[in-house]
Write a protein that holds these residues in place. Sequence first.
Motif, mmCIF file in Angstrom:
data_model
loop_
_atom_site.group_PDB
_atom_site.id
_atom_site.type_symbol
_atom_site.label_atom_id
_atom_site.label_comp_id
_atom_site.label_asym_id
_atom_site.label_seq_id
_atom_site.Cartn_x
_atom_site.Cartn_y
_atom_site.Cartn_z
ATOM 1 N N ALA A 299 0.843 -1.196 0.000
ATOM 2 C CA ALA A 299 0.000 0.000 0.000
ATOM 3 C C ALA A 299 0.873 1.240 0.000
ATOM 4 C CB ALA A 299 -0.932 0.018 1.214
ATOM 5 N N GLY A 300 0.444 2.238 -0.751
ATOM 6 C CA GLY A 300 1.077 3.543 -0.691
ATOM 7 C C GLY A 300 0.295 4.431 0.256
ATOM 8 N N ASP A 342 -7.301 10.685 -16.784
ATOM 9 C CA ASP A 342 -6.964 11.101 -18.133
ATOM 10 C C ASP A 342 -6.045 12.309 -18.006
ATOM 11 O OD1 ASP A 342 -6.779 11.705 -20.789
ATOM 12 O OD2 ASP A 342 -8.850 12.389 -21.025
ATOM 13 N N GLY A 343 -4.726 12.069 -18.066
ATOM 14 C CA GLY A 343 -3.763 13.137 -17.874
ATOM 15 C C GLY A 343 -3.406 13.374 -16.422
ATOM 16 N N TRP A 344 -3.899 12.545 -15.548
ATOM 17 C CA TRP A 344 -3.537 12.625 -14.122
ATOM 18 C C TRP A 344 -3.585 11.220 -13.529
ATOM 19 C CZ3 TRP A 344 -7.289 11.687 -10.135
ATOM 20 C CH2 TRP A 344 -8.598 11.509 -10.588
ATOM 21 N N GLU A 345 -2.908 11.026 -12.407
ATOM 22 C CA GLU A 345 -2.763 9.705 -11.793
ATOM 23 C C GLU A 345 -3.842 9.525 -10.726
ATOM 24 O OE1 GLU A 345 -0.673 7.548 -12.951
ATOM 25 O OE2 GLU A 345 0.469 6.494 -11.413
ATOM 26 N N ASN A 346 -4.804 8.647 -10.983
ATOM 27 C CA ASN A 346 -5.935 8.426 -10.074
ATOM 28 C C ASN A 346 -5.662 7.197 -9.207
ATOM 29 O OD1 ASN A 346 -8.348 8.072 -8.771
ATOM 30 N ND2 ASN A 346 -9.613 8.208 -10.616
ATOM 31 N N LEU A 347 -5.073 7.409 -8.042
ATOM 32 C CA LEU A 347 -4.746 6.283 -7.174
ATOM 33 C C LEU A 347 -5.989 5.635 -6.600
ATOM 34 C CD1 LEU A 347 -1.552 7.485 -5.274
ATOM 35 C CD2 LEU A 347 -1.801 6.508 -7.558
ATOM 36 N N VAL A 403 -4.339 9.278 3.574
ATOM 37 C CA VAL A 403 -4.933 7.980 3.270
ATOM 38 C C VAL A 403 -3.872 6.997 2.787
ATOM 39 C CG1 VAL A 403 -7.146 9.015 2.629
ATOM 40 C CG2 VAL A 403 -5.459 8.554 0.862
ATOM 41 N N ALA A 404 -4.223 5.718 2.844
ATOM 42 C CA ALA A 404 -3.417 4.665 2.225
ATOM 43 C C ALA A 404 -4.235 4.028 1.112
ATOM 44 C CB ALA A 404 -3.011 3.610 3.247
ATOM 45 N N TYR A 405 -3.580 3.803 -0.019
ATOM 46 C CA TYR A 405 -4.203 3.113 -1.149
ATOM 47 C C TYR A 405 -3.493 1.777 -1.347
ATOM 48 C CZ TYR A 405 -5.891 7.825 -2.421
ATOM 49 O OH TYR A 405 -6.473 9.071 -2.428
ATOM 50 N N PHE A 406 -4.261 0.688 -1.396
ATOM 51 C CA PHE A 406 -3.678 -0.647 -1.583
ATOM 52 C C PHE A 406 -3.565 -0.902 -3.085
ATOM 53 C CE2 PHE A 406 -5.063 -0.560 2.695
ATOM 54 C CZ PHE A 406 -4.156 -1.353 3.385
ATOM 55 N N LEU A 407 -2.322 -0.828 -3.588
ATOM 56 C CA LEU A 407 -2.070 -0.721 -5.019
ATOM 57 C C LEU A 407 -1.185 -1.811 -5.599
ATOM 58 C CD1 LEU A 407 -1.249 3.094 -4.974
ATOM 59 C CD2 LEU A 407 -3.153 2.101 -6.263
ATOM 60 N N MET A 408 -0.261 -2.346 -4.792
ATOM 61 C CA MET A 408 0.852 -3.113 -5.358
ATOM 62 C C MET A 408 0.708 -4.621 -5.146
ATOM 63 S SD MET A 408 1.848 0.122 -4.768
ATOM 64 C CE MET A 408 2.641 0.348 -3.180
ATOM 65 N N SER A 440 -2.949 10.793 15.232
ATOM 66 C CA SER A 440 -3.280 10.316 13.891
ATOM 67 C C SER A 440 -2.641 8.962 13.667
ATOM 68 C CB SER A 440 -2.786 11.296 12.824
ATOM 69 O OG SER A 440 -3.468 12.525 12.896
ATOM 70 N N SER A 441 -3.188 8.236 12.705
ATOM 71 C CA SER A 441 -2.565 6.989 12.294
ATOM 72 C C SER A 441 -1.444 7.305 11.322
ATOM 73 C CB SER A 441 -3.611 6.071 11.653
ATOM 74 O OG SER A 441 -3.067 4.799 11.383
ATOM 75 N N THR A 442 -0.773 6.286 10.851
ATOM 76 C CA THR A 442 0.272 6.449 9.853
ATOM 77 C C THR A 442 0.432 5.129 9.117
ATOM 78 O OG1 THR A 442 2.542 7.245 9.469
ATOM 79 C CG2 THR A 442 2.212 5.791 11.360
ATOM 80 N N HIS A 443 1.204 5.141 8.080
ATOM 81 C CA HIS A 443 1.523 3.909 7.348
ATOM 82 C C HIS A 443 2.549 3.124 8.172
ATOM 83 C CE1 HIS A 443 2.892 1.274 4.140
ATOM 84 N NE2 HIS A 443 2.042 1.803 3.275
#
Length: 562
Positions: A299-300, A342-347, A403-408, A440-443
Amino acid sequence: MSATIISCGEATQDAAPHDLIIRGGTIVNGSGDARFTGDVIVDGDRIVAVTKGASPAQATEEIDASGLIVAPGFINMLSWAPHTLIVDGRGMSDVLQGVTLEVMGEGSSMGPLNDAMKQTAVNQQGDLRFDIEWTSLGDYFDYMEARGISPNIASFVGAETVRVHELGEDDIDPTPDQLAAMRGLVRSAMEEGALGVGSSLIYAPGTFAETDELVALTTEAAKCGGMYISHMRSEGGKLLEAVDELITIARESGAPAEIYHFKQGGKDNWSKIDGAIERVEAARAEGLRITADMYTYTAGATGLDAAMPTWVQAGGYPKWRERLQDPEIRKRVAEEMKHPGDGWENLYADAGGPEKTLLMGFNNPELKKYTGMTLAEVAAERGTSPEETAMDLVIEDGSRVGVAYFLMDEDNVKRAVGLPWMSFGSDAGAPATEGVFLKSSTHPRAYGNFARVLGKYVREEGATTLESAVHRMTAFPASNLGIRDRGTLKEGQYADIVVFDAATITDHATYENPHQYATGVRDVFINGVQVVKGGEHTGATPGRALRGAGWTGWPDGGACAD
């Protein structure tokens, strides 16, 4: 058996006592060579000898490292500790893993600033609050040394920072005069000790920089022995094109280049790892020094700004917030959020939507109850769509919301760990399990990235050898950065040293409970001063600002060419 002197410093029995000897450890010296048993001898802030076998020398302080690994201190190639170190200079989460150098400057840096930038930064502060008492990057270095920090620090100058300094946060191109002023800011930062230019190209306003602008700024850094390092324009759908852009910038500027947090975001893009590796290795074969760094998680972590198109963010947060309150704009943003950018990175879309979007950090106390929930869960509780909920949270929090995004893909992470041109960076601050950091939380990477390399990926999974991992956490990044006299255990090097147990070193931080220290590091020395003893922080703050090749304070006047 008599000692063999690996580094030809004083190690004889008749000499005056040294300050420190670390005895009988298994030395992994950072070079990538095979480990051996021996002693490390320190006087002041420097290593004076490394021996194979037991040295007859004596020291005021002697530490038994039998059965433990003795290695150079680890380098965090992507640190977001400039703020956390102001609040707590100990750098707890990283130092307790053996990190002795925090490298900052992903896109934005702590200088150069103008009055408007300072005010914006203060307005955007959340849990961590502090006065901004510096203007240039060099001022920040001096400020931090005077304040007292445990780890060493170094920084790139942010491409976004010099852009905002001259252009503000709008989507505009610089005039020739403005670009010349931006180049001048880079040159000044290099002379103050910056390592090169760092960019972050998926976020507004950094994304508004076109390739030729980045080449121009990096050319100035190259004149001073600096490099280019980038959160590339895409790590998903346009990953391969983004790698090509980075290589183009390196080729046209004459600077080496590094990819920040090498990854392939989104399941549809996981297979692109082959093409990314092929491009890097072809460029290296051509003679370009292209490298990468990574964190060892799937996750990022970033903000909800990475879920929304950059056009809605142009001009900075106040304009973004204002636009998000316009019903017609909200409809357009909500629709764009649902599809790859479209022209931007939508995580948000790359991750798979609200169920894969974990909320971690809020400024507004009334919203902190959502910490640790997914966007889908919060949307259900509030009775609004996930996209509407995301926009409302940005408005209500006064921030981009962490936020964290689960991507990888885990297989890709494991494969990348073994690449010979890969180093490591947490992409996080250096918090503590106490005080304001618990608001706060963190990664989990903030607490576990380096221990995870050595525990999970070296010891448990065999993704790489211990010698290779240590090399790529020490000498390899030090060489890439042009850091003088750091990164190996040998005579004349600064005494940044970590003593750890290879059999037990482990990360404990999780997404559910990230504020947990790693274990297995027993002792850490920074500039010859013990900062960790028996796994506990000593409170010492011997950290220094480490300058790049262009610093005018070097005896030779620095590397900047006219």
